[in-house]
Design an enzyme around this catalytic site. Structure first.
Site, PDB file in Angstrom:
ATOM      1  N   ASP A 230       3.615  -6.491 -17.950  1.00 53.68           N
ATOM      2  CA  ASP A 230       2.625  -7.556 -17.778  1.00 53.68           C
ATOM      3  C   ASP A 230       1.444  -7.403 -18.730  1.00 53.68           C
ATOM      4  OD1 ASP A 230       1.473  -5.274 -16.700  1.00 53.68           O
ATOM      5  OD2 ASP A 230       1.567  -5.962 -14.634  1.00 53.68           O
TER       6      ASP A 230
ATOM      7  N   GLU B 183       1.986 -10.577  -7.195  1.00 53.56           N
ATOM      8  CA  GLU B 183       1.113 -10.422  -6.032  1.00 53.56           C
ATOM      9  C   GLU B 183       1.867 -10.798  -4.752  1.00 53.56           C
ATOM     10  OE1 GLU B 183      -1.442  -8.873  -6.574  1.00 53.56           O
ATOM     11  OE2 GLU B 183      -2.833  -9.743  -8.019  1.00 53.56           O
TER      12      GLU B 183
ATOM     13  N   HIS C 162       1.679  -4.879  -4.714  1.00 56.99           N
ATOM     14  CA  HIS C 162       2.223  -5.631  -5.843  1.00 56.99           C
ATOM     15  C   HIS C 162       2.985  -4.735  -6.820  1.00 56.99           C
ATOM     16  CE1 HIS C 162      -1.652  -5.415  -8.581  1.00 56.99           C
ATOM     17  NE2 HIS C 162      -0.903  -4.353  -8.762  1.00 56.99           N
TER      18      HIS C 162
ATOM     19  N   ASN D 131      -2.164  -3.545  -2.624  1.00 56.27           N
ATOM     20  CA  ASN D 131      -1.655  -4.643  -1.790  1.00 56.27           C
ATOM     21  C   ASN D 131      -0.130  -4.752  -1.879  1.00 56.27           C
ATOM     22  OD1 ASN D 131      -1.231  -5.663  -4.328  1.00 56.27           O
ATOM     23  ND2 ASN D 131      -2.518  -7.486  -4.084  1.00 56.27           N
TER      24      ASN D 131
HETATM   25  C1  GLP Z   1      -2.014  -2.887 -12.004  1.00 55.53           C
HETATM   26  C2  GLP Z   1      -0.686  -3.151 -12.737  1.00 55.53           C
HETATM   27  C3  GLP Z   1       0.490  -2.554 -12.010  1.00 55.53           C
HETATM   28  C4  GLP Z   1       0.108  -1.184 -11.516  1.00 55.53           C
HETATM   29  C5  GLP Z   1      -0.917  -1.304 -10.434  1.00 55.53           C
HETATM   30  C6  GLP Z   1      -1.411   0.023  -9.884  1.00 55.53           C
HETATM   31  O1  GLP Z   1      -2.775  -3.983 -11.733  1.00 55.53           O
HETATM   32  N1  GLP Z   1      -0.435  -4.514 -13.088  1.00 55.53           N
HETATM   33  O2  GLP Z   1       1.632  -2.527 -12.874  1.00 55.53           O
HETATM   34  O3  GLP Z   1       1.240  -0.523 -10.988  1.00 55.53           O
HETATM   35  O4  GLP Z   1      -1.998  -2.134 -10.807  1.00 55.53           O
HETATM   36  O5  GLP Z   1      -2.276   0.666 -10.773  1.00 55.53           O
HETATM   37  P1  GLP Z   1      -2.682   2.189 -10.625  1.00 55.53           P
HETATM   38  O6  GLP Z   1      -1.470   2.970 -11.015  1.00 55.53           O
HETATM   39  O7  GLP Z   1      -3.820   2.368 -11.590  1.00 55.53           O
HETATM   40  O8  GLP Z   1      -3.061   2.405  -9.230  1.00 55.53           O
END
Ligand code: GLP
Length: 263
Positions: free
Chosen positions: A67, A144, A139, A137
């Site tokens: 993404d 989402e 995702h 959440n």
């Molecule tokens: C982001 C990304 C995800 C990621 C998630 C968790 O917004 N789009 O791909 O897995 O949040 O991030 P983190 O690993 O920093 O907790």
């Protein structure tokens, strides 16, 4: 699902790197699906270390990112593209033509761009190993809660929870309202999923995703539908799971009988 609890995030990174290196050893032009965020950082550090110290070769490896935010100017430090350049691409010998990452520019035909991204993944023969983090959440990527379990690459609105969680990377600037993300159907099509989660703030989402009902309200619950999903956790992220004893036993047996599942 194969759920493995390891002592800390460095051990999660090493085990994940064993799995990535195993895929590359079996298929030197493997297609790796990659995620941004803090969760895969120990993995990326370990891959960079093995590249430099042990000659782990990425010359033919191909990568597909999940993404990016929509509407950030090119080169914006908070973009997923810049993040990946910093933490991994700039540290290993990936060829630029072997990197696919969604273009977050807000101009042009966005639906056509999403369709082209799906086609590019298909033209490479699909994703062999998809690395994933999990949002608080639940995702995956920027899918989402409410995302269709068969969704494909598309433009999405970021939830308030995600925009708040990711505020720190924007140093005071507003977090974009929208993003381009591969879909849950795209993720489900990967031949193997590798979810990494560490830290107490992931415990609730992990428990719901792995032991709760399969639902679009918690996108990561789709792992329960996948025929080859591996989840690597540290003890704090695993704290909400109620059946840990069952999972640990399974790992011990599989380590003896099918060690290639973890490397
Ligand atoms: C982001 C990304 C995800 C990621 C998630 C968790 O917004 N789009 O791909 O897995 O949040 O991030 P983190 O690993 O920093 O907790």
């Amino acid at each position: 699902m194969l759920i493995v609890v390891l002592p800390d995030d460095a051990a999660v990174g090493r085990q994940a790197a064993d799995m990535v290196a195993g895929v590359i050893a079996r298929k030197p032009d493997a297609v790796l699906g990659l995620a941004t965020g803090a969760s895969p950082l120990p993995l990326y550090n370990e891959l960079a270390r093995r590249h430099e110290g042990e000659g782990l070769d990425f010359a033919r490896v191909r990568t597909v990112n999940l993404d990016d935010y929509l509407g950030l100017p090119p080169g914006h430090p908070a973009s997923c593209r810049c993040f990946m350049d910093r933490v991994l691409f700039g540290r290993i010998n990936l060829q630029p033509e072997n990197i696919l990452i969604p273009d977050g520019g807000a101009e042009g035909d966005l639906m056509a761009r999403c369709a082209a991204y799906e086609q590019a993944i298909a033209a490479w023969g699909g994703i062999d190993l998809q690395v994933l983090g999990i949002g608080r959440n639940g995702h995956l990527g920027f899918n989402e809660p409410g995302s269709g379990l068969d969704s494909r690459t598309r433009i999405v609105r970021l939830s308030p929870t995600t925009r708040t969680a990711n505020r720190a990377t924007f140093s005071g600037e507003p977090v974009p309202e929208a993003a381009i993300t591969i879909g849950l159907g795209t993720i489900r099509s990967a031949r193997r999923l590798l979810l990494l989660a560490t830290g107490a703030n992931k415990a609730e989402a992990i428990a719901a995703a792995l032991e709760g009902p399969i639902t679009a309200s918690l996108p990561a619950s789709l792992l329960q539908l996948h025929e080859d999903a591996v989840v690597l956790l540290d003890p704090t992220a695993a704290a909400g799971l109620t059946r840990l004893e069952d999972y640990a036993g399974e790992v011990d047996l599989l380590r003896r009988l099918t060690p290639q599942r973890l490397g």
